[in-house]
Design a protein around this motif. Structure first.
Motif, PDB file in Angstrom:
ATOM      1  N   LEU A 219       0.827  -1.210   0.000  1.00 12.35           N
ATOM      2  CA  LEU A 219       0.000   0.000   0.000  1.00 12.35           C
ATOM      3  C   LEU A 219       0.858   1.256   0.000  1.00 12.35           C
ATOM      4  O   LEU A 219       0.557   2.231  -0.695  1.00 12.35           O
ATOM      5  CB  LEU A 219      -0.928   0.001   1.216  1.00 12.35           C
ATOM      6  N   ARG A 220       1.930   1.252   0.786  1.00 12.33           N
ATOM      7  CA  ARG A 220       2.818   2.425   0.818  1.00 12.33           C
ATOM      8  C   ARG A 220       3.398   2.698  -0.559  1.00 12.33           C
ATOM      9  O   ARG A 220       3.498   3.846  -0.996  1.00 12.33           O
ATOM     10  CB  ARG A 220       3.937   2.215   1.843  1.00 12.33           C
ATOM     11  N   ALA A 221       3.810   1.631  -1.253  1.00 12.62           N
ATOM     12  CA  ALA A 221       4.407   1.818  -2.576  1.00 12.62           C
ATOM     13  C   ALA A 221       3.368   2.281  -3.591  1.00 12.62           C
ATOM     14  O   ALA A 221       3.643   3.143  -4.427  1.00 12.62           O
ATOM     15  CB  ALA A 221       5.054   0.510  -3.036  1.00 12.62           C
ATOM     16  N   GLY A 224       1.866   5.952  -2.310  1.00 14.22           N
ATOM     17  CA  GLY A 224       2.831   7.033  -2.171  1.00 14.22           C
ATOM     18  C   GLY A 224       2.411   8.031  -1.111  1.00 14.22           C
ATOM     19  O   GLY A 224       2.127   7.648   0.029  1.00 14.22           O
ATOM     20  N   PRO A 225       2.320   9.325  -1.451  1.00 15.66           N
ATOM     21  CA  PRO A 225       1.967  10.339  -0.450  1.00 15.66           C
ATOM     22  C   PRO A 225       0.540  10.205   0.065  1.00 15.66           C
ATOM     23  O   PRO A 225       0.180  10.853   1.042  1.00 15.66           O
ATOM     24  CB  PRO A 225       2.154  11.664  -1.208  1.00 15.66           C
ATOM     25  N   LEU A 226      -0.294   9.366  -0.570  1.00 15.06           N
ATOM     26  CA  LEU A 226      -1.667   9.165  -0.096  1.00 15.06           C
ATOM     27  C   LEU A 226      -1.754   8.129   1.013  1.00 15.06           C
ATOM     28  O   LEU A 226      -2.822   7.941   1.590  1.00 15.06           O
ATOM     29  CB  LEU A 226      -2.569   8.717  -1.262  1.00 15.06           C
ATOM     30  N   TYR A 227      -0.645   7.451   1.328  1.00 14.62           N
ATOM     31  CA  TYR A 227      -0.718   6.382   2.323  1.00 14.62           C
ATOM     32  C   TYR A 227      -1.110   6.914   3.709  1.00 14.62           C
ATOM     33  O   TYR A 227      -1.749   6.222   4.481  1.00 14.62           O
ATOM     34  CB  TYR A 227       0.615   5.637   2.419  1.00 14.62           C
ATOM     35  N   ALA A 381       4.455  -3.337  -6.251  1.00 14.35           N
ATOM     36  CA  ALA A 381       4.871  -2.787  -4.957  1.00 14.35           C
ATOM     37  C   ALA A 381       6.379  -2.859  -4.826  1.00 14.35           C
ATOM     38  O   ALA A 381       6.988  -3.887  -5.080  1.00 14.35           O
ATOM     39  CB  ALA A 381       4.204  -3.567  -3.835  1.00 14.35           C
ATOM     40  N   GLN A 382       6.994  -1.747  -4.428  1.00 13.79           N
ATOM     41  CA  GLN A 382       8.427  -1.691  -4.208  1.00 13.79           C
ATOM     42  C   GLN A 382       8.704  -1.032  -2.878  1.00 13.79           C
ATOM     43  O   GLN A 382       7.960  -0.170  -2.435  1.00 13.79           O
ATOM     44  CB  GLN A 382       9.114  -0.854  -5.305  1.00 13.79           C
ATOM     45  N   SER A 383       9.772  -1.430  -2.285  1.00 12.32           N
ATOM     46  CA  SER A 383      10.217  -0.742  -1.084  1.00 12.32           C
ATOM     47  C   SER A 383      11.050   0.444  -1.510  1.00 12.32           C
ATOM     48  O   SER A 383      11.525   0.509  -2.647  1.00 12.32           O
ATOM     49  CB  SER A 383      11.071  -1.696  -0.227  1.00 12.32           C
ATOM     50  N   GLY A 433       7.922   5.948  -1.852  1.00  8.55           N
ATOM     51  CA  GLY A 433       7.003   5.406  -0.859  1.00  8.55           C
ATOM     52  C   GLY A 433       7.198   6.016   0.510  1.00  8.55           C
ATOM     53  O   GLY A 433       6.489   5.663   1.453  1.00  8.55           O
ATOM     54  N   CYS A 434       8.172   6.926   0.652  1.00  9.03           N
ATOM     55  CA  CYS A 434       8.385   7.600   1.936  1.00  9.03           C
ATOM     56  C   CYS A 434       7.269   8.612   2.185  1.00  9.03           C
ATOM     57  O   CYS A 434       6.680   9.137   1.236  1.00  9.03           O
ATOM     58  CB  CYS A 434       9.731   8.322   1.948  1.00  9.03           C
TER      59      CYS A 434
END
Length: 461
Positions: A219-221, A224-227, A381-383, A433-434
């Motif tokens: 989900l973070r990947a 992105g900024p919407l997480y 999805a990527q870290s 993803g940060c």
């Protein structure tokens, strides 16, 4: 009780500010603006504050915004219908039979159909002043107005409620600050509370304890900024559940083997794209399919879509203004996050197929190149450590963040505007993803990006 706690996860500071404002509102009243993106939790915050105040004996009038389109056609210009509905709903709690006369008077000003002229301002203002003066005469009152700019002219309502000593809390979205009405509200406000993204632990608590950590990584990947937006995360997780894409793995749920995650169909960003007309979604899908494109590519894009290049340029500008596309320092535009890109391509298959045709004069798109051919399999999805390499400018910006510099000072040092630095950071958040400046610095250190930037800087010297 658990449901109430869930609804205010991570918002203790905002609730504390509201409690403090209620104590200091009498006798002159107080206006607070709660500002935040769609889905960030404005409605939940107001609902939670209202429940808590009612439990402690404070009277609350909770006004629900109406359709902005209806307001602009002349129906309920001053929010009269919304006020009447709120007073009727909480009539028993106000404990004032004399309030019936005020409700009846306001009801007469309530337009019934489009085209009907709005009531004259002096008469409306006088009745609103009388009603809120009556309500506040018996003790503290909080007036909560969600999505206040769905009311065409909300100032008479807010001023009438604040004048006799009520605490008035109204919510708006950040992009509302671009309108004259919101600028006026912000000028009148005694305080503005900005709701930012929630921290990871709060997002995890909201999403449920049955999700494997790998789901949050994906989900973070994808987001992105919407997480950090609780509404987006909850709706996305719910959509994954509904589609059977969360599979049991022991006592946890993990994501299936499909690569992509898309936004829910009714997500605010997709609604914004559709409101731009047919060309908006098509250009968004084009950007998603290409991965990114520059202004120099716009004539070829317009030709492939069979559209006027000037109109395409204007629509691209509106996509940027609405937060759908973000730019980098090289002037290349891309979708805000991979999940938005996947959704855009899925909704505009015809436009993508036209771009992919043999006559299209484009290099092989980034998304297709990375996923083996299918645009719908885009954005795996990527870290952060697996993200694409950072440019020298990106690395230098993050290096300065690590030194504690503000965006303005970074821009001055690099010869960039503050807005360009902000756009570059938005791009980095989406790419890595940060979700915070601290995470960016940590990700840069882990991938050696800052060391690479330093070496490039010495070589250039």
């Amino acid at each position: 009780m658990g449901r109430e706690q869930m609804s205010i996860e991570g918002r203790d500071d905002a609730l504390a500010a509201l409690r403090s404002a209620l104590r200091s509102s009498a006798p002159r009243g107080r206006l607070l603006i709660v500002r935040g993106d769609a889905g960030i939790g404005k409605t939940r915050l107001l609902d939670a504050a209202g429940r808590r105040w009612r439990a402690r004996g404070t009277r609350v009038a909770q006004v629900r915004g109406r359709s902005r389109a209806a307001a602009e056609t002349g129906i309920d210009r001053y929010g009269i219908g919304a006020v009447v509905d709120a007073l009727r709903q909480d009539f028993d709690r106000f404990g004032d039979c004399g309030l019936v006369d005020g409700i009846s008077a306001l009801e007469r000003f309530r337009p019934r159909q489009a085209g009907e002229p709005a009531a004259r301002f002096p008469a409306v203002a006088a009745e609103l002043n009388w009603v809120f003066g009556r309500i506040s005469s018996r003790g503290p009152v909080a007036v909560l107005v969600d999505d206040v700019l769905d009311i065409a002219d909300p100032v008479p309502l807010l001023q009438a409620a604040r004048r006799p000593g009520c605490l008035v809390v109204a919510s708006i979205q950040p992009d509302d600050a671009l309108t004259p009405a919101s600028a006026e509200l912000l000028g009148l406000a005694d305080e503005v509370i900005d709701l930012g993204p929630l921290a990871d632990e709060h997002i995890a608590a909201l999403a449920g304890d049955d999700l494997d950590e790998s789901v949050h990584t994906a989900l973070r990947a994808a987001l992105g900024p919407l997480y950090g937006n609780p509404g987006t995360v909850l709706a996305t997780v719910e959509a994954l559940r509904d589609r059977g894409r969360l599979v049991a793995d022991g006592d946890r749920l993990r994501l299936d083997d499909q690569a992509s995650i898309c936004l829910p169909y009714d997500h605010d960003l997709l609604l914004r794209a559709r409101r731009l007309g047919g060309l908006g979604p098509r250009l968004l899908a084009t950007t998603a399919w290409l991965g990114a494109f520059g202004i120099d590519d716009l004539p070829a894009v317009a030709d492939a879509l069979g559209e006027d290049v000037a109109e395409c340029g204007r629509t691209v500008d509106r996509l940027v203004e609405n937060g759908l596309l973000v730019g980098d320092v090289r002037g290349r535009l891309s979708c805000l996050c991979p999940a938005l890109a996947v959704s855009a391509v899925a909704e505009e298959r015809a436009a993508v197929q036209r771009l992919a045709g043999p006559a299209a004069e484009f290099p092989k798109p980034v998304l297709l190149r990375e996923t083996g051919g299918s645009p719908l399999a885009a954005a795996p999805a990527q870290s952060p450590s697996a993200a694409q390499p950072w440019s020298a400018t990106e690395s230098r910006i993050v290096e300065m963040i690590g030194m504690g510099l503000t965006n303005r000072r970074i821009g001055s040092a690099l010869g960039l505007s503050e807005k360009t630095v902000e756009s570059q950071l938005t791009r980095l958040f989406a790419k890595t993803g940060c979700r915070s400046r601290v995470e960016l610095v940590a990700a840069a250190n882990s991938t050696g990006s800052l060391r690479g930037a330093a070496l490039r800087g010495r070589s250039a010297a």
